[in-house]
Design a protein around this motif. Sequence first.
Motif, PDB file in Angstrom:
ATOM      1  N   PHE A  11      45.499  28.964  49.814  1.00  0.00           N
ATOM      2  CA  PHE A  11      45.777  30.405  49.963  1.00  0.00           C
ATOM      3  C   PHE A  11      44.668  31.003  50.816  1.00  0.00           C
ATOM      4  CE2 PHE A  11      47.622  29.096  45.918  1.00  0.00           C
ATOM      5  CZ  PHE A  11      48.922  29.542  46.055  1.00  0.00           C
ATOM      6  N   ASN A  12      45.030  31.515  51.991  1.00  0.00           N
ATOM      7  CA  ASN A  12      44.053  31.989  52.961  1.00  0.00           C
ATOM      8  C   ASN A  12      43.719  33.467  52.736  1.00  0.00           C
ATOM      9  OD1 ASN A  12      43.969  29.473  54.323  1.00  0.00           O
ATOM     10  ND2 ASN A  12      45.855  30.022  55.430  1.00  0.00           N
ATOM     11  N   PHE A  13      42.405  33.754  52.646  1.00  0.00           N
ATOM     12  CA  PHE A  13      41.913  35.130  52.565  1.00  0.00           C
ATOM     13  C   PHE A  13      40.846  35.289  53.652  1.00  0.00           C
ATOM     14  CE2 PHE A  13      43.752  34.550  48.473  1.00  0.00           C
ATOM     15  CZ  PHE A  13      44.125  35.820  48.003  1.00  0.00           C
ATOM     16  N   GLY A  14      40.998  36.276  54.507  1.00  0.00           N
ATOM     17  CA  GLY A  14      40.028  36.422  55.587  1.00  0.00           C
ATOM     18  C   GLY A  14      39.896  37.853  56.047  1.00  0.00           C
ATOM     19  N   ILE A  15      38.777  38.093  56.732  1.00  0.00           N
ATOM     20  CA  ILE A  15      38.531  39.406  57.347  1.00  0.00           C
ATOM     21  C   ILE A  15      38.690  39.228  58.840  1.00  0.00           C
ATOM     22  CG2 ILE A  15      36.823  41.243  57.697  1.00  0.00           C
ATOM     23  CD1 ILE A  15      35.551  40.440  55.058  1.00  0.00           C
ATOM     24  N   ARG A  16      39.537  40.044  59.469  1.00  0.00           N
ATOM     25  CA  ARG A  16      39.889  39.865  60.876  1.00  0.00           C
ATOM     26  C   ARG A  16      39.133  40.821  61.796  1.00  0.00           C
ATOM     27  NH1 ARG A  16      46.324  39.926  61.176  1.00  0.00           N
ATOM     28  NH2 ARG A  16      45.774  39.532  63.350  1.00  0.00           N
ATOM     29  N   ARG A  17      38.938  42.045  61.328  1.00  0.00           N
ATOM     30  CA  ARG A  17      38.403  43.029  62.260  1.00  0.00           C
ATOM     31  C   ARG A  17      37.618  44.108  61.487  1.00  0.00           C
ATOM     32  NH1 ARG A  17      42.180  44.526  66.951  1.00  0.00           N
ATOM     33  NH2 ARG A  17      43.650  43.997  65.332  1.00  0.00           N
TER      34      ARG A  17
END
Length: 979
Positions: A11-17
């Motif tokens: 399960f992918n959790f990320g900050i993009r911008r």
Amino acid sequence: MSDSQGSPGNFNFGIRRLVLVDSAGFCYVEIPVDNHGLILGPGNLGKSSLLNSLRLFLLPENNFKNSRKKFAFRNASAGSFYTNEESYQHYFPSQFSFLIMEAENPAGVHCQILYRDSASQLSYGRAFVPVGYDQLRPLFWDGNDEDGIGQAVPELSFSRLSEKLKKLSKETRLVNDPAKLKQMLYSSELMNADAVRYSVLPLGESDERRVQSLRTLILLLFEMKADDQAMSNAVASIIEADKKFADDAFDFNIDDFLNRHDQLKQQQIQLTRIEKERSRFEKLQKDYQAYQTLLRSQHDFAAFRDGVSHALQDIGARRKAAVEAFNEQNETLRHVLQALKKLEQDASGLKGEIRSADRRIKQAEQNQKDGDLLVSQYGEMTLQEIEEIQKEELDSKKGHLAALKSAAQAEIRLEQIQKKKQELERKLESLKERESKQHWQLQNQLDEATAAPLRAVDPRLVMASPGQDLDADSKAAIEAFARLFVPTDKGFDWFDTEYQAQPARQTDFAEQRRHIEGELHGLEKERAELADTANQEHDRPRLIERTEKEIRAIEKDLETLQRFPAAATTLRDATDEKQAAEEQLAKLEDQARLEQEKQDAVQQKAAKARAEKERIEERERELAGLSRSVGTVEHRFPHLKAVEAEQPLDIEQVSVAAFDDLQTQLDDLEERRRSILDHLRQFVYLGIHDDTEGELQKDSPASSAIRETFKGLSDLFAGMAERWNVLEQQVGIHNETVASYRQALKSNHEHIARFEAQLNRELEGVRINDLVEIRVDIHTDPKFRNLVEEANNIDPYGNQLQSDAFYDRLRVFVADFFGEGGSKRLTMDKVITGISYRTRKENATSLDKKGQSTSTTALINLELVYRLLKRVLYPGVQLSFPMVLDELASVDISQMPSLLERLRKQGFNLFSAATHSASAEVIYLIGRHLEVGQMRTAKPYSPQRTLVFWGGAEGFTNGEAMSHWADQTQASLMEQVDE
């Protein structure tokens, strides 16, 4: 969390911008953070502030209060932390300040928006909207200007923004509550899209310990240069969070433990002290029984006090009646005395009138005698004629006196004498003519009725002679005039004027002739004297003195003439007044005799009334004295005021003797009372009885206080056996607590050792650069280890308190470990004092404790943080998060590729800030860089902040597809265009 990025089932959790609007020194900045990147720009531009702002999004806070603990924003140049106000004003300097984070999770892409909240000081709010930032950009920045830099959006405000966000999606949420924020930011319900929609860091468990552990790890992620203390705090937090049960939490409040021991020790001392005073209590008990017997005197006193009060009321009424009777007799006597005084005054007045009348009679008689003597010298002349003669004689004498005193006046006087002689000679001739006509006088021609009123006016009127008989007309006129006078008893009234009646008399011409001749003789004599005096100066004083005597005699005769007419009337009136006064005086003397008899009777009654009044007043004074004595006793014994009597003492029994007997009893009672109070106060002094209200310290405590205190002491001594039993039970319970605390110290010490062993097992096989073996050492405070050993040496079982030596050593530990002030709670973060690494290089036989290079230490720290983070996050979660490393320049260039690769595998994107002096090789290896200090807008939100950056990063592809490192904006710019 997995080592394999993007592997199936993750399960992918990320900050993009990250976007900042009118914040952190920028007007508008938009930075992609989904890959490695280097921010380039001049010094003090605010580059580090851009990435540090991510802490605001990842932590469940809503204000900058206590910001050092919440966010730990450092002032690197000053070597300290920014204040609450400084941090707040840096990120939210105006109403146009907004911070936006674009993130992704299994539910899709969403944006979290932070805005300045004016609801309270230092606060900020959050909005969550489930759309990408490309859809939101026009709300914050207008990029359609001529130079392509862009400009501020007119009238930007949160109220307008929130309306537009709600139109974009009905899933928009505005949340400020920290509890709700924790639920949204850290939700791990991965199969529930609504629950995980805005989650950025899904926790394995959402309890407070996990949240606190995550906070420490987040601060490490954004400041990998953190000191050893920060890493040790993170390890301590993870250890606490890693315990299976919440009850296993290491939170040993030594203060409470020591306080409980002190309480039990004090109870033991208190019970021993009480037992030592049992003999005193037995004596008190005997005194109290005797005191109870004497208590009846207090009620007798109350009955006497009420009896005095009633007697005073009764005697007051009797005194009032006696005073009224006395006053009434006095008033009657006063009126009698006033009447007598009035009679005396009236009698005195009448006697004065009689004396005055006597004086007036005597004076009138003398005036009448002198007048008769004087008038007799002038024959039948009228008083007026005599007065005129006297006045002429007076003027003559005065002129003669003046002539004697002055030669000039003498000449004048001689001329006057000559003229006067001539005038007298003419009068003598006229007198002879009148004498020849006297039978024609009016009184001889008129009847008496007509002549009488004219004679009353002036006798000369009827003695005038016309020299012939009156004709009829003249006689009628005179008679008509006379009829205008109204006859009275004493004479005649002429309108409002009264004239006295005069007797009829004939003119004595012979007498008048002798008088004129006498005057002529006198003038001649005066002339001769004046002539002689001129020749004989020595006779002048004698003549002057004689003349002055003659003037005074004439003046006295004139006064006699003035008083003579009224002498008879005055004599008559005074005689009448004297007679009337004497008659009135006789009547007054009769009245005074009667009033004197009345006075004697009233005085007897007044004397009886006075005696009765004085007797009653004497009794009243006696009662008043008793009342004061009662008050004195009540002042001595204030508690007597509250004692009530069954019924008051009879008035007749209220006496000084009765009071004396009663006072003797009260004194005896007070002696007992003081003896009892001495015992009771001693019990208070010894701490056996608690007099919290201070009742026993008063000068005269209430009987109820004595009674309750004695009862309490009786109960106390009666229940001593039971209290000893209870204390033994409490000591046993406390010793069980000692055993449990000893076990807690031992188990937490073992738990730290097990956690250290687990970390080292996980680090087996990990290779970093030239290191083939890495071991972590968790250091605990040696004082804590000594405390654990000390606790193992005691026997906590039994009903006796532990030795004072054990607690003394525990207090020494507290003083050394915690210092002065502050909390004395023994927690994991205070026990763990540091983290260190032991490493072994290839071909080395032993582990080395020597410190490694900055880059190597950063890699080891990163590996440890990665392992710790796995313990906190939900299993199977894959992160794509930025990791801030400000000391990039200190990293060995040769180790940069392995650092970047390890970060990528672990789900971290390296971000650092540097000036333009950074080497091209570093820029090339990182792959992307962002020039944030090149563009400024002409239309900012605030003139203080004009810097602008947006549109994506620059960099090198190394053969990868453009989509690998370029953000969505750049990708859209590179789409093929039809020629």
